[in-house]
Structure formats: structure tokens, C-alpha cells
Design a protein around this motif. Structure first.
Motif, PDB file in Angstrom:
ATOM      1  N   ARG A   6     -28.612  16.936  41.543  1.00 39.25           N
ATOM      2  CA  ARG A   6     -27.347  17.420  41.490  1.00 39.25           C
ATOM      3  C   ARG A   6     -26.845  17.610  43.013  1.00 39.25           C
ATOM      4  NH1 ARG A   6     -27.710  21.926  36.587  1.00 39.25           N
ATOM      5  NH2 ARG A   6     -27.260  20.302  35.004  1.00 39.25           N
ATOM      6  N   GLN A  30     -32.345  18.207  32.037  1.00 31.70           N
ATOM      7  CA  GLN A  30     -31.129  18.708  32.544  1.00 31.70           C
ATOM      8  C   GLN A  30     -30.314  19.446  31.479  1.00 31.70           C
ATOM      9  OE1 GLN A  30     -28.359  16.450  35.703  1.00 31.70           O
ATOM     10  NE2 GLN A  30     -27.522  16.293  33.658  1.00 31.70           N
ATOM     11  N   ASN A  31     -30.290  19.011  30.556  1.00 31.74           N
ATOM     12  CA  ASN A  31     -29.611  19.504  29.352  1.00 31.74           C
ATOM     13  C   ASN A  31     -30.174  21.012  28.989  1.00 31.74           C
ATOM     14  OD1 ASN A  31     -27.664  19.605  27.129  1.00 31.74           O
ATOM     15  ND2 ASN A  31     -29.339  19.400  25.804  1.00 31.74           N
ATOM     16  N   ASP A  34     -29.283  23.509  31.717  1.00 35.06           N
ATOM     17  CA  ASP A  34     -27.827  23.990  31.329  1.00 35.06           C
ATOM     18  C   ASP A  34     -27.678  24.722  30.285  1.00 35.06           C
ATOM     19  OD1 ASP A  34     -27.155  22.207  33.538  1.00 35.06           O
ATOM     20  OD2 ASP A  34     -26.416  20.765  32.252  1.00 35.06           O
TER      21      ASP A  34
END
Length: 52
Positions: A6, A30-31, A34
């Protein structure tokens, strides 16, 4: 690793190659971050988060 991608310190391809991940696996990590923060990556917590 997700933070490095990122932040532009590591490309997605470099990260996947370095850690032997598929793009789908990386995106899943990543999800999880998040949605649940770093705790979302803990294997012991996966079942808790999958039901949400």
C-alpha cells in the motif's frame, strides 16, 4: 507486507513472489485487514470472522 504494498515500498508482484502467494491470497489478506484489523489474519480467529 500489505502495508508495504500500500505504501509503494513493494509491488504486488514482488510481495506475491517473495511470500509465495497468489494475487487472490494477497487480496484476501488485504480484505481481512480492512475488515478486522491485524487480528483478522490470525488463523485461530478465521471461523469467527467468516460467519460475519
Amino acid at each position: 507486507m500489505v502495508a508495504a504494498v500500500r505504501g509503494g515500498l513493494l509491488s504486488l508482484d514482488e510481495a506475491c513472489n517473495r511470500y509465495t502467494l497468489t494475487v487472490e491470497e494477497f487480496l484476501s489478506w488485504q480484505n481481512s485487514i480492512d475488515r478486522h484489523g491485524l487480528a483478522g489474519l490470525r488463523a485461530t480467529r478465521v471461523q469467527d470472522y467468516r460467519s460475519n
